[in-house]
Design a protein around this motif. Structure first.
Motif, short mmCIF file in Angstrom:
data_model
loop_
_atom_site.label_atom_id
_atom_site.label_comp_id
_atom_site.label_asym_id
_atom_site.label_seq_id
_atom_site.Cartn_x
_atom_site.Cartn_y
_atom_site.Cartn_z
N ASN A 159 0.48 -1.24 -0.21
CA ASN A 159 1.00 -0.61 1.00
C ASN A 159 0.37 -1.21 2.25
OD1 ASN A 159 2.14 1.11 2.87
ND2 ASN A 159 1.07 2.94 2.17
N PHE A 160 1.21 -1.60 3.21
CA PHE A 160 0.74 -2.11 4.50
C PHE A 160 1.28 -1.23 5.63
CE2 PHE A 160 -0.34 -5.64 1.93
CZ PHE A 160 -1.28 -6.40 2.62
N GLY A 161 1.01 0.07 5.54
CA GLY A 161 1.34 0.97 6.64
C GLY A 161 2.49 1.93 6.40
N CYS A 162 3.07 1.93 5.22
CA CYS A 162 4.16 2.87 4.92
C CYS A 162 3.62 4.31 4.84
CB CYS A 162 4.83 2.54 3.60
SG CYS A 162 5.60 0.91 3.52
N THR A 163 4.40 5.25 5.35
CA THR A 163 4.08 6.66 5.16
C THR A 163 4.99 7.28 4.10
OG1 THR A 163 5.57 7.35 6.94
CG2 THR A 163 3.28 6.89 7.54
N GLN A 164 6.00 6.51 3.68
CA GLN A 164 6.90 6.96 2.62
C GLN A 164 7.23 5.78 1.70
OE1 GLN A 164 10.38 8.63 4.43
NE2 GLN A 164 9.32 10.39 5.29
N ILE A 165 7.06 5.96 0.41
CA ILE A 165 7.47 4.97 -0.58
C ILE A 165 8.08 5.71 -1.77
CG2 ILE A 165 6.78 3.10 -2.15
CD1 ILE A 165 4.43 2.50 -0.35
N ALA A 176 3.28 6.79 -1.03
CA ALA A 176 2.62 6.06 0.05
C ALA A 176 1.12 5.95 -0.27
CB ALA A 176 2.84 6.77 1.38
N TYR A 177 0.78 4.92 -1.01
CA TYR A 177 -0.59 4.74 -1.47
C TYR A 177 -1.57 4.61 -0.31
CZ TYR A 177 2.36 3.19 -5.36
OH TYR A 177 3.34 3.09 -6.32
N ASN A 178 -2.70 5.33 -0.43
CA ASN A 178 -3.77 5.21 0.57
C ASN A 178 -4.72 4.06 0.25
OD1 ASN A 178 -3.00 7.52 2.13
ND2 ASN A 178 -3.84 8.84 0.51
N ALA A 192 16.14 -4.60 -12.83
CA ALA A 192 15.92 -4.55 -11.38
C ALA A 192 15.22 -3.25 -11.05
CB ALA A 192 17.24 -4.65 -10.61
N PHE A 193 14.53 -3.22 -9.93
CA PHE A 193 13.95 -1.99 -9.43
C PHE A 193 14.10 -1.97 -7.91
CE2 PHE A 193 10.42 -5.00 -9.59
CZ PHE A 193 9.79 -4.83 -8.35
N THR A 194 14.16 -0.77 -7.35
CA THR A 194 14.37 -0.60 -5.92
C THR A 194 13.23 0.19 -5.31
OG1 THR A 194 16.78 -0.65 -6.18
CG2 THR A 194 15.92 0.34 -4.16
N LEU A 195 12.78 -0.27 -4.14
CA LEU A 195 11.77 0.45 -3.37
C LEU A 195 12.39 0.90 -2.06
CD1 LEU A 195 8.67 -1.83 -3.99
CD2 LEU A 195 9.15 0.38 -5.03
N ARG A 196 12.18 2.15 -1.69
CA ARG A 196 12.65 2.71 -0.42
C ARG A 196 11.44 3.14 0.39
NH1 ARG A 196 16.05 4.67 -4.45
NH2 ARG A 196 18.20 3.91 -4.30
#
Length: 208
Positions: A159-165, A176-178, A192-196
Motif C-alpha cells: 500500500n502506498f497511501g490507499c485508505t480503501q483496498i 488498506a494495509y498499514n 485474473a484478480f481485481t483490486l479496487r
C-alpha cells in the motif's frame, strides 16, 4: 501475468544482480531499446553482441569499460540515482513503457529503494513500468485494475497511501494495509484478480 514484451518501449538494466531466469532474459532479448545504468554495462557486456536493440549507457562513467565508452551519456548530478537518471533519459526519448531488470539483489537498501521508485515513476512521471526479478515482477497501479494471473499464483500487495483496498479473485480479502508485510503472501484463485482502491499500490506476482 507477464508484461507483453511487444508493448515495452525500453528496458533499463540496473547494476544489481543480473537476471538468469528466462522471463527477464526474454524481456531483454526482445527489447527495442536498452539503457544501462553506468556499471551495469559490465554485467550486460557478455550478451551485448547477441542483442539487436540499440544500447545507451547513463551515468558518470566511472565504471564503464573502454570498449563501451562511446555509448555513454554522462550525467554527473547526484540528487537522483542512476535508475532515475536512466528513466528520465527514456522519457526524453518518448519511451514510457519501461521494463526494469537488475534492480534487486546485492545491497538490501538499494533493493528496497529501487522497488519503491517504481511507484514514484508511475505517480510523478507517468511511467508505465514493470520490474522483473528472477522470481517475479512488480507492477505499480492506481484505483481499480484487473491483473492477469493463474490459479495458485502467489501475490503480494504493498500500500502506498490507499485508505480503501478491496480484492476479487484472491484467497484472502485485501484491505488498506498499514504495514507492508500485511499485504504479502496472498494467492490467486483464478486466471485474473481485481483490486479496487482509492490510491496507489504495488503488486508483486511470482512466475511459478
Amino acid at each position: 501475468m507477464i508484461m507483453n514484451i511487444c508493448q515495452t518501449d525500453a528496458v533499463v538494466v540496473a547494476n544489481g544482480t543480473f537476471p538468469i531466469h528466462p522471463v527477464p532474459l526474454g524481456v531483454l532479448r526482445n527489447a527495442r531499446h536498452i539503457v544501462a545504468c553506468d556499471g551495469a554495462i559490465a554485467k550486460l557486456a557478455p550478451c551485448a553482441s547477441t542483442l539487436t536493440s540499440d544500447l545507451t549507457i547513463i551515468g558518470d562513467g566511472d565504471s564503464v569499460p573502454d570498449g563501451f565508452r562511446h555509448l555513454l551519456i554522462r550525467v554527473d548530478e547526484q540528487e537522483d540515482n542512476d535508475l532515475t537518471k536512466a528513466t528520465r533519459y527514456c522519457l526524453e526519448q518518448g519511451w514510457r513503457r519501461i521494463a526494469y531488470l537488475g534492480a534487486t539483489g546485492l545491497r538490501e537498501d538499494h533493493t528496497i529503494g529501487n522497488i519503491a521508485l517504481l511507484v514514484r515513476y508511475y505517480r510523478q512521471m507517468g511511467v508505465s513500468g514493470v520490474m522483473f526479478t528472477d522470481h517475479g515482477q512488480f507492477t505499480p497501479a492506481k484505483g481499480t485494475r484487473t491483473f492477469d494471473s493463474r490459479k495458485g499464483q502467489q501475490v503480494s500487495i504493498f500500500n502506498f497511501g490507499c485508505t480503501q483496498i478491496e480484492s476479487e479473485g484472491l484467497r484472502w480479502q485485501s484491505y488498506a494495509y498499514n504495514e507492508w508485510w500485511q499485504g504479502t503472501l496472498n494467492e490467486a484463485t483464478a486466471n485474473a484478480f481485481t483490486l479496487r482502491t482509492d490510491g496507489y499500490y504495488l503488486v508483486y506476482q511470482t512466475y511459478s
